[in-house]
Write a protein that holds these residues in place. Structure first.
Motif, PDB file in Angstrom:
ATOM      1  N   SER A  79       0.844  -1.193   0.000  1.00  0.00           N
ATOM      2  CA  SER A  79       0.000   0.000   0.000  1.00  0.00           C
ATOM      3  C   SER A  79       0.879   1.243   0.000  1.00  0.00           C
ATOM      4  O   SER A  79       2.061   1.191   0.340  1.00  0.00           O
ATOM      5  N   TYR A  80       0.279   2.367  -0.378  1.00  0.00           N
ATOM      6  CA  TYR A  80       1.008   3.632  -0.352  1.00  0.00           C
ATOM      7  C   TYR A  80       1.381   4.024   1.075  1.00  0.00           C
ATOM      8  O   TYR A  80       2.436   4.605   1.311  1.00  0.00           O
ATOM      9  N   ILE A 109       2.094  10.749  -4.284  1.00  0.00           N
ATOM     10  CA  ILE A 109       1.094  10.228  -3.338  1.00  0.00           C
ATOM     11  C   ILE A 109       1.751   9.937  -1.992  1.00  0.00           C
ATOM     12  O   ILE A 109       1.248  10.316  -0.932  1.00  0.00           O
ATOM     13  N   GLU A 110       2.895   9.269  -2.055  1.00  0.00           N
ATOM     14  CA  GLU A 110       3.601   8.918  -0.825  1.00  0.00           C
ATOM     15  C   GLU A 110       4.128  10.157  -0.113  1.00  0.00           C
ATOM     16  O   GLU A 110       4.169  10.201   1.128  1.00  0.00           O
ATOM     17  N   GLY A 111       4.494  11.183  -0.879  1.00  0.00           N
ATOM     18  CA  GLY A 111       4.895  12.441  -0.274  1.00  0.00           C
ATOM     19  C   GLY A 111       3.743  13.100   0.474  1.00  0.00           C
ATOM     20  O   GLY A 111       3.919  13.619   1.586  1.00  0.00           O
ATOM     21  N   LEU A 112       2.550  13.083  -0.126  1.00  0.00           N
ATOM     22  CA  LEU A 112       1.365  13.630   0.549  1.00  0.00           C
ATOM     23  C   LEU A 112       1.069  12.866   1.835  1.00  0.00           C
ATOM     24  O   LEU A 112       0.774  13.468   2.873  1.00  0.00           O
ATOM     25  N   LEU A 113       1.154  11.532   1.762  1.00  0.00           N
ATOM     26  CA  LEU A 113       0.885  10.719   2.954  1.00  0.00           C
ATOM     27  C   LEU A 113       1.938  10.953   4.034  1.00  0.00           C
ATOM     28  O   LEU A 113       1.620  10.947   5.231  1.00  0.00           O
ATOM     29  N   LEU A 114       3.173  11.165   3.620  1.00  0.00           N
ATOM     30  CA  LEU A 114       4.230  11.467   4.579  1.00  0.00           C
ATOM     31  C   LEU A 114       3.917  12.781   5.300  1.00  0.00           C
ATOM     32  O   LEU A 114       4.072  12.885   6.520  1.00  0.00           O
ATOM     33  N   ALA A 115       3.449  13.782   4.537  1.00  0.00           N
ATOM     34  CA  ALA A 115       3.110  15.075   5.134  1.00  0.00           C
ATOM     35  C   ALA A 115       1.870  14.996   6.013  1.00  0.00           C
ATOM     36  O   ALA A 115       1.747  15.742   6.998  1.00  0.00           O
ATOM     37  N   ILE A 116       0.953  14.089   5.677  1.00  0.00           N
ATOM     38  CA  ILE A 116      -0.269  13.928   6.471  1.00  0.00           C
ATOM     39  C   ILE A 116      -0.003  13.144   7.752  1.00  0.00           C
ATOM     40  O   ILE A 116      -0.417  13.546   8.842  1.00  0.00           O
ATOM     41  N   ALA A 126       7.151  19.040  -2.808  1.00  0.00           N
ATOM     42  CA  ALA A 126       6.782  19.273  -4.205  1.00  0.00           C
ATOM     43  C   ALA A 126       6.314  17.953  -4.794  1.00  0.00           C
ATOM     44  O   ALA A 126       7.039  16.951  -4.733  1.00  0.00           O
ATOM     45  N   VAL A 127       5.099  17.931  -5.338  1.00  0.00           N
ATOM     46  CA  VAL A 127       4.553  16.698  -5.920  1.00  0.00           C
ATOM     47  C   VAL A 127       4.136  16.965  -7.366  1.00  0.00           C
ATOM     48  O   VAL A 127       3.549  18.002  -7.673  1.00  0.00           O
ATOM     49  N   THR A 128       4.449  16.027  -8.240  1.00  0.00           N
ATOM     50  CA  THR A 128       4.027  16.142  -9.636  1.00  0.00           C
ATOM     51  C   THR A 128       3.328  14.864 -10.073  1.00  0.00           C
ATOM     52  O   THR A 128       3.817  13.762  -9.803  1.00  0.00           O
ATOM     53  N   GLY A 129       2.167  15.018 -10.688  1.00  0.00           N
ATOM     54  CA  GLY A 129       1.410  13.867 -11.177  1.00  0.00           C
ATOM     55  C   GLY A 129       0.860  12.978 -10.087  1.00  0.00           C
ATOM     56  O   GLY A 129       0.768  11.765 -10.250  1.00  0.00           O
ATOM     57  N   ALA A 130       0.452  13.565  -8.949  1.00  0.00           N
ATOM     58  CA  ALA A 130      -0.107  12.798  -7.837  1.00  0.00           C
ATOM     59  C   ALA A 130      -1.629  12.778  -7.921  1.00  0.00           C
ATOM     60  O   ALA A 130      -2.244  13.658  -8.528  1.00  0.00           O
ATOM     61  N   ASN A 131      -2.238  11.775  -7.296  1.00  0.00           N
ATOM     62  CA  ASN A 131      -3.702  11.706  -7.242  1.00  0.00           C
ATOM     63  C   ASN A 131      -4.167  11.226  -5.876  1.00  0.00           C
ATOM     64  O   ASN A 131      -3.419  10.600  -5.130  1.00  0.00           O
ATOM     65  N   LEU A 132      -5.434  11.541  -5.575  1.00  0.00           N
ATOM     66  CA  LEU A 132      -6.023  11.188  -4.286  1.00  0.00           C
ATOM     67  C   LEU A 132      -6.833   9.903  -4.344  1.00  0.00           C
ATOM     68  O   LEU A 132      -7.086   9.278  -3.317  1.00  0.00           O
ATOM     69  N   ARG A 133      -7.278   9.515  -5.521  1.00  0.00           N
ATOM     70  CA  ARG A 133      -8.119   8.339  -5.703  1.00  0.00           C
ATOM     71  C   ARG A 133      -7.839   7.737  -7.082  1.00  0.00           C
ATOM     72  O   ARG A 133      -7.293   8.418  -7.951  1.00  0.00           O
TER      73      ARG A 133
END
Length: 263
Positions: A79-80, A109-116, A126-133
């Motif tokens: 999983s992410y 995606i993993e960068g967003l989860l790390l920040a969350i 900085a994230v490029t080409g990420a998605n939430l779903r």
């Protein structure tokens, strides 16, 4: 042909025993820590244009994510969240309190989860080409169907093979990630406290409206939509990507509200 040694550099390549795996990683340069995260099925080598640029100023940390590259993991689940927790553990292993982070595609995606989930670990992101779903509200319908068909074809092939190869099972884990995850909630985006640069190509795999949705729900965010670009902005626009992301990391975040919007 790529002639660099990134991702296979015996001089700097090391393994960290964390969370039940041996994670392969490489570190370049000195300075403020900068973690760079690759996408699905990728490796350290995907950032051959970013490593020499950012290593001039930063301590650049890159790892092959779980079940990818040189980081072997033949377990059934992936999983992410697992991958982002691995990266958090890698920073602990390196005794790094926090770092700037760049993530491409799944790495975003993993960068967003790390920040969350580990907000203390991320200074800027900085994230490029990420998605939430994983559905077509986020992903281009043609490509979403293409990957889904590949996944189902692979699952069907497992039913006809008595002893499927480990490589096939690992490949299906990665396809399962693309087709069934992530599931990041908008309310979780709002919890991100660090400054974030949200990037997408105007013809990215990820729909531009979805990239805008990510930007609009992070409290301290900038948006950069790259014209005439698909998903591979760090490769096809390497010089521009490096400069814009570098400027974002170098300069203090500023809130642009009220009359400041006129400037």
């Amino acid at each position: 042909m790529d002639t660099t040694h990134y991702g296979r550099n015996k001089a700097v390549g090391k393994y960290a025993d964390i969370r039940g795996i041996r994670m392969y990683y490489e570190v370049y340069g000195k300075g403020e820590p900068l973690l760079i995260i690759h996408g699905n099925g990728g490796s350290i080598n995907n950032f051959l244009y970013q490593i020499p640029y950012f290593a001039k100023k930063y301590q650049v940390i890159l790892a092959d994510s779980r079940a990818q590259g040189k980081t072997i993991d033949h377990k059934d689940s992936l999983s992410y969240e697992m991958i982002s927790d691995d990266l958090d553990a890698l920073l602990d292993h390196l005794r790094i309190k926090n770092a700037n982070v760049i993530g491409w595609s799944d790495g975003g995606i993993e960068g967003l989860l790390l920040a969350i989930n580990h907000p203390d670990k991320v200074k800027k992101l900085a994230v490029t080409g990420a998605n939430l779903r994983p559905d077509t509200t986020a992903v281009d319908p043609f490509l979403q169907k293409m990957v889904m068909d590949a996944y189902h074809k692979g699952v069907d092939s497992l039913k006809t093979i008595n002893q499927p190869a480990v490589a096939l099972k690992d490949h299906l884990k990665l396809l399962h990630l693309l087709t069934h995850e992530p599931h990041i909630k908008i309310e979780d985006l709002k919890k991100i406290t660090c400054p974030v640069l949200v990037i997408g190509g105007d013809h990215d795999v990820i729909n531009t409206r979805h990239t805008l949705e990510i930007f609009e729900n992070i409290p301290k965010a900038y948006l950069w939509i790259v014209s005439d670009s698909g998903h591979a902005t760090p490769l096809n626009y390497k010089d521009l990507f490096n400069k814009v992301v570098g400027d974002f990391l170098n300069k203090p975040y500023r809130s642009i509200e009220k009359t400041d919007r006129l400037n």
